[in-house]
Design a protein around this motif. Structure first.
Motif, PDB file in Angstrom:
ATOM      1  N   GLU A 195       6.458  -4.202  -7.065  1.00  0.00           N
ATOM      2  CA  GLU A 195       6.131  -3.511  -5.896  1.00  0.00           C
ATOM      3  C   GLU A 195       5.176  -4.384  -5.219  1.00  0.00           C
ATOM      4  OE1 GLU A 195       4.076   0.723  -4.176  1.00  0.00           O
ATOM      5  OE2 GLU A 195       3.923   0.112  -6.375  1.00  0.00           O
ATOM      6  N   TRP A 196       5.546  -4.715  -3.953  1.00  0.00           N
ATOM      7  CA  TRP A 196       4.383  -5.541  -3.085  1.00  0.00           C
ATOM      8  C   TRP A 196       3.044  -4.567  -2.813  1.00  0.00           C
ATOM      9  CZ3 TRP A 196       3.078  -4.462   2.072  1.00  0.00           C
ATOM     10  CH2 TRP A 196       2.195  -5.283   2.619  1.00  0.00           C
ATOM     11  N   VAL A 197       1.829  -5.205  -2.665  1.00  0.00           N
ATOM     12  CA  VAL A 197       0.649  -4.418  -2.517  1.00  0.00           C
ATOM     13  C   VAL A 197      -0.051  -4.733  -1.385  1.00  0.00           C
ATOM     14  CG1 VAL A 197      -1.500  -3.811  -3.339  1.00  0.00           C
ATOM     15  CG2 VAL A 197       0.385  -3.889  -5.093  1.00  0.00           C
ATOM     16  N   ALA A 198      -0.286  -5.865  -1.082  1.00  0.00           N
ATOM     17  CA  ALA A 198      -0.902  -6.280   0.020  1.00  0.00           C
ATOM     18  C   ALA A 198      -0.911  -7.906   0.406  1.00  0.00           C
ATOM     19  CB  ALA A 198      -2.247  -6.181  -0.193  1.00  0.00           C
ATOM     20  N   VAL A 199      -1.346  -8.223   1.573  1.00  0.00           N
ATOM     21  CA  VAL A 199      -1.289  -9.545   2.046  1.00  0.00           C
ATOM     22  C   VAL A 199      -2.400 -10.033   2.703  1.00  0.00           C
ATOM     23  CG1 VAL A 199       0.502  -9.481   3.864  1.00  0.00           C
ATOM     24  CG2 VAL A 199       0.115 -11.812   2.802  1.00  0.00           C
ATOM     25  N   ILE A 200      -2.902 -11.268   2.572  1.00  0.00           N
ATOM     26  CA  ILE A 200      -3.981 -11.604   3.316  1.00  0.00           C
ATOM     27  C   ILE A 200      -3.925 -13.095   4.033  1.00  0.00           C
ATOM     28  CG2 ILE A 200      -5.496 -12.415   1.481  1.00  0.00           C
ATOM     29  CD1 ILE A 200      -7.944 -11.384   3.157  1.00  0.00           C
ATOM     30  N   SER A 201      -3.959 -13.206   5.452  1.00  0.00           N
ATOM     31  CA  SER A 201      -3.796 -14.523   5.993  1.00  0.00           C
ATOM     32  C   SER A 201      -4.492 -15.415   5.316  1.00  0.00           C
ATOM     33  CB  SER A 201      -3.888 -14.419   7.519  1.00  0.00           C
ATOM     34  OG  SER A 201      -5.218 -13.857   7.805  1.00  0.00           O
ATOM     35  N   GLY A 237      -5.491   2.546   2.859  1.00  0.00           N
ATOM     36  CA  GLY A 237      -6.795   3.245   2.933  1.00  0.00           C
ATOM     37  C   GLY A 237      -7.336   3.542   1.415  1.00  0.00           C
ATOM     38  N   ARG A 238      -6.793   2.908   0.462  1.00  0.00           N
ATOM     39  CA  ARG A 238      -7.569   3.038  -0.891  1.00  0.00           C
ATOM     40  C   ARG A 238      -7.840   1.532  -1.568  1.00  0.00           C
ATOM     41  NH1 ARG A 238      -4.838   4.916  -5.532  1.00  0.00           N
ATOM     42  NH2 ARG A 238      -2.871   4.013  -4.538  1.00  0.00           N
ATOM     43  N   PHE A 239      -7.355   0.612  -1.138  1.00  0.00           N
ATOM     44  CA  PHE A 239      -7.041  -0.681  -1.505  1.00  0.00           C
ATOM     45  C   PHE A 239      -7.847  -1.804  -0.427  1.00  0.00           C
ATOM     46  CE2 PHE A 239      -4.212  -0.671  -5.512  1.00  0.00           C
ATOM     47  CZ  PHE A 239      -4.616   0.396  -5.904  1.00  0.00           C
ATOM     48  N   THR A 240      -8.218  -2.819  -0.885  1.00  0.00           N
ATOM     49  CA  THR A 240      -8.712  -3.806   0.271  1.00  0.00           C
ATOM     50  C   THR A 240      -8.604  -5.139  -0.428  1.00  0.00           C
ATOM     51  OG1 THR A 240     -10.238  -2.304   1.249  1.00  0.00           O
ATOM     52  CG2 THR A 240     -10.486  -4.447   1.749  1.00  0.00           C
ATOM     53  N   ILE A 241      -7.892  -5.953   0.304  1.00  0.00           N
ATOM     54  CA  ILE A 241      -7.840  -7.224   0.057  1.00  0.00           C
ATOM     55  C   ILE A 241      -8.592  -8.130   0.537  1.00  0.00           C
ATOM     56  CG2 ILE A 241      -5.650  -7.825   1.751  1.00  0.00           C
ATOM     57  CD1 ILE A 241      -4.291  -9.577  -0.299  1.00  0.00           C
ATOM     58  N   TRP A 260      -1.166  -9.774  -3.312  1.00  0.00           N
ATOM     59  CA  TRP A 260      -1.156  -8.965  -4.406  1.00  0.00           C
ATOM     60  C   TRP A 260       0.177  -8.036  -4.663  1.00  0.00           C
ATOM     61  CZ3 TRP A 260      -4.466  -9.574  -8.426  1.00  0.00           C
ATOM     62  CH2 TRP A 260      -5.878 -10.264  -7.986  1.00  0.00           C
ATOM     63  N   LEU A 261       0.615  -8.112  -5.928  1.00  0.00           N
ATOM     64  CA  LEU A 261       1.891  -7.499  -6.174  1.00  0.00           C
ATOM     65  C   LEU A 261       1.526  -6.519  -7.709  1.00  0.00           C
ATOM     66  CD1 LEU A 261       2.848 -10.514  -5.216  1.00  0.00           C
ATOM     67  CD2 LEU A 261       4.949  -8.946  -4.542  1.00  0.00           C
ATOM     68  N   ARG A 262       2.299  -5.558  -7.927  1.00  0.00           N
ATOM     69  CA  ARG A 262       2.504  -5.015  -9.288  1.00  0.00           C
ATOM     70  C   ARG A 262       3.586  -4.701  -9.711  1.00  0.00           C
ATOM     71  NH1 ARG A 262      -0.716   0.678  -7.381  1.00  0.00           N
ATOM     72  NH2 ARG A 262       1.103   1.649  -6.234  1.00  0.00           N
ATOM     73  N   GLN A 263       3.511  -4.361 -10.885  1.00  0.00           N
ATOM     74  CA  GLN A 263       4.571  -3.860 -11.708  1.00  0.00           C
ATOM     75  C   GLN A 263       4.209  -2.831 -12.975  1.00  0.00           C
ATOM     76  OE1 GLN A 263       7.054  -6.747 -14.091  1.00  0.00           O
ATOM     77  NE2 GLN A 263       8.651  -5.844 -13.267  1.00  0.00           N
ATOM     78  N   ALA A 264       4.692  -1.659 -12.602  1.00  0.00           N
ATOM     79  CA  ALA A 264       4.244  -0.496 -13.659  1.00  0.00           C
ATOM     80  C   ALA A 264       4.992  -0.722 -14.888  1.00  0.00           C
ATOM     81  CB  ALA A 264       4.507   0.948 -12.948  1.00  0.00           C
ATOM     82  N   PRO A 265       4.489  -0.251 -16.092  1.00  0.00           N
ATOM     83  CA  PRO A 265       5.037  -0.551 -17.190  1.00  0.00           C
ATOM     84  C   PRO A 265       6.655  -0.023 -17.184  1.00  0.00           C
ATOM     85  CG  PRO A 265       3.068   0.359 -17.621  1.00  0.00           C
ATOM     86  CD  PRO A 265       3.277   0.465 -16.060  1.00  0.00           C
ATOM     87  N   GLY A 266       7.749  -1.062 -17.634  1.00  0.00           N
ATOM     88  CA  GLY A 266       8.945  -0.968 -17.596  1.00  0.00           C
ATOM     89  C   GLY A 266       9.608  -0.632 -16.289  1.00  0.00           C
ATOM     90  N   LYS A 267       8.964  -1.040 -15.012  1.00  0.00           N
ATOM     91  CA  LYS A 267       9.742  -0.494 -13.946  1.00  0.00           C
ATOM     92  C   LYS A 267       9.846  -1.946 -12.985  1.00  0.00           C
ATOM     93  CE  LYS A 267       9.348   3.946 -14.388  1.00  0.00           C
ATOM     94  NZ  LYS A 267      10.541   4.708 -14.606  1.00  0.00           N
ATOM     95  N   TYR A 312      -0.724  -3.748   4.182  1.00  0.00           N
ATOM     96  CA  TYR A 312      -0.831  -3.088   2.895  1.00  0.00           C
ATOM     97  C   TYR A 312       0.570  -2.219   2.821  1.00  0.00           C
ATOM     98  CZ  TYR A 312      -5.794  -3.996   2.802  1.00  0.00           C
ATOM     99  OH  TYR A 312      -6.884  -4.838   2.833  1.00  0.00           O
ATOM    100  N   SER A 313       0.905  -2.048   1.794  1.00  0.00           N
ATOM    101  CA  SER A 313       1.979  -0.717   1.275  1.00  0.00           C
ATOM    102  C   SER A 313       1.524   0.311   1.518  1.00  0.00           C
ATOM    103  CB  SER A 313       2.467  -1.056   0.030  1.00  0.00           C
ATOM    104  OG  SER A 313       1.487  -0.571  -0.991  1.00  0.00           O
ATOM    105  N   ASP A 314       2.531   1.189   1.920  1.00  0.00           N
ATOM    106  CA  ASP A 314       1.930   2.406   2.420  1.00  0.00           C
ATOM    107  C   ASP A 314       1.260   3.339   1.079  1.00  0.00           C
ATOM    108  OD1 ASP A 314       5.091   3.484   4.284  1.00  0.00           O
ATOM    109  OD2 ASP A 314       3.130   2.258   4.719  1.00  0.00           O
ATOM    110  N   SER A 315       1.581   2.810  -0.173  1.00  0.00           N
ATOM    111  CA  SER A 315       1.143   3.550  -1.336  1.00  0.00           C
ATOM    112  C   SER A 315      -0.163   3.134  -1.548  1.00  0.00           C
ATOM    113  CB  SER A 315       1.963   3.274  -2.436  1.00  0.00           C
ATOM    114  OG  SER A 315       1.808   1.687  -2.795  1.00  0.00           O
TER     115      SER A 315
END
Lengths: 121, 106
Positions: A46-52, A66-70, A36-43, A60-63
């Motif tokens: 950013e990579w978010v997470a990977v699962i084997s 602890g909050r997101f689960t793939i 999973w990756l993401r892109q804030a509006p106009g930014k 997971y990314s540091d950001s």
């Protein structure tokens, strides 16, 4: 051909939860790691997470750690991102993506179209 | 954590030009670097991986090079379809950090 369709985005209040899904087709889903990756509006991106491929390993990314689960369901060719304790800075288009490596984690090779998540009160 | 920078942030060019984008890593990433092209409203597309390997189907006017901490993406004879934003991404270890992007415009 590879097809990745993300869904589940929408408007959600801060501190709430949301679950994204990604439906995959056109390749042997169980053989590849997924991201999973993401892109804030106009930014930028950013990579978010990977699962084997088997679902045994996640990173997971540091950001978001602890909050997101793939997670994934190889029987249904589906990838998920459970997002909790959402913050306004999580507002972004979320992309699911296929890794290049066969039964390994390599790099992002193919991106699906994204789904927009807006965190706002 | 590895940090990635790109230069320039914006590049103005004309059809037929040769352009080069530079990507720098804060530490040696052993050529574990990919380049992506993104057009407005679209998902990014992989162009190059392992610093210099062209993805299948990508035109040969695109090329990548570099090693250690410094890498480059070059486009020979820029075409109208190449006006887009380009991102480098390192994948050394299980973190996948992007550069801030370079917008190539007319």
């Amino acid at each position: 051909q590879v097809l990745l369709v993300a869904s589940g985005g929408g408007v959600v209040q801060p501190e709430k939860s949301l679950r994204l899904s990604c439906s995959a087709s056109g390749f042997t889903f169980k053989s590849y790691a997924m991201h999973w990756l993401r892109q804030a509006p106009g930014k930028g991106l950013e990579w978010v997470a990977v699962i084997s491929s088997e679902g045994a390993t996640e990173y997971y990314s540091d950001s978001v750690r602890g909050r997101f689960t793939i997670s994934r369901d190889n029987s249904k060719n589906a990838l998920f991102l459970q997002m909790s304790s959402l913050r306004p800075e999580d507002t972004a288009v979320y992309f699911c993506a296929k890794d290049r490596a066969f039964y390994d984690i390599g790099f992002v090779a193919y991106w699906g179209q994204g789904t927009l998540v807006t965190v706002s009160s | 954590d590895i940090q990635m920078t790109q230069s320039p942030s914006t590049l103005s060019a004309s059809v037929g030009d040769r352009v080069t984008i530079t990507c720098r890593a804060s530490q040696n990433i052993n050529s574990w670097l990919a380049w992506y092209q993104q057009k407005p409203g679209k998902a990014p597309k992989l162009l190059i991986y392992e610093a210099s390997t062209l993805e299948r189907g990508v035109p040969s006017r695109f090329s990548g090079g570099g090693s250690g901490t410094e890498y480059s993406l070059s486009i020979n004879s820029l075409q109208a379809d190449d006006f887009a934003t380009y991102y480098c991404q390192q994948y050394n270890g299980y973190s996948f950090i992007f550069g801030p992007g370079t917008k190539v415009d007319i």
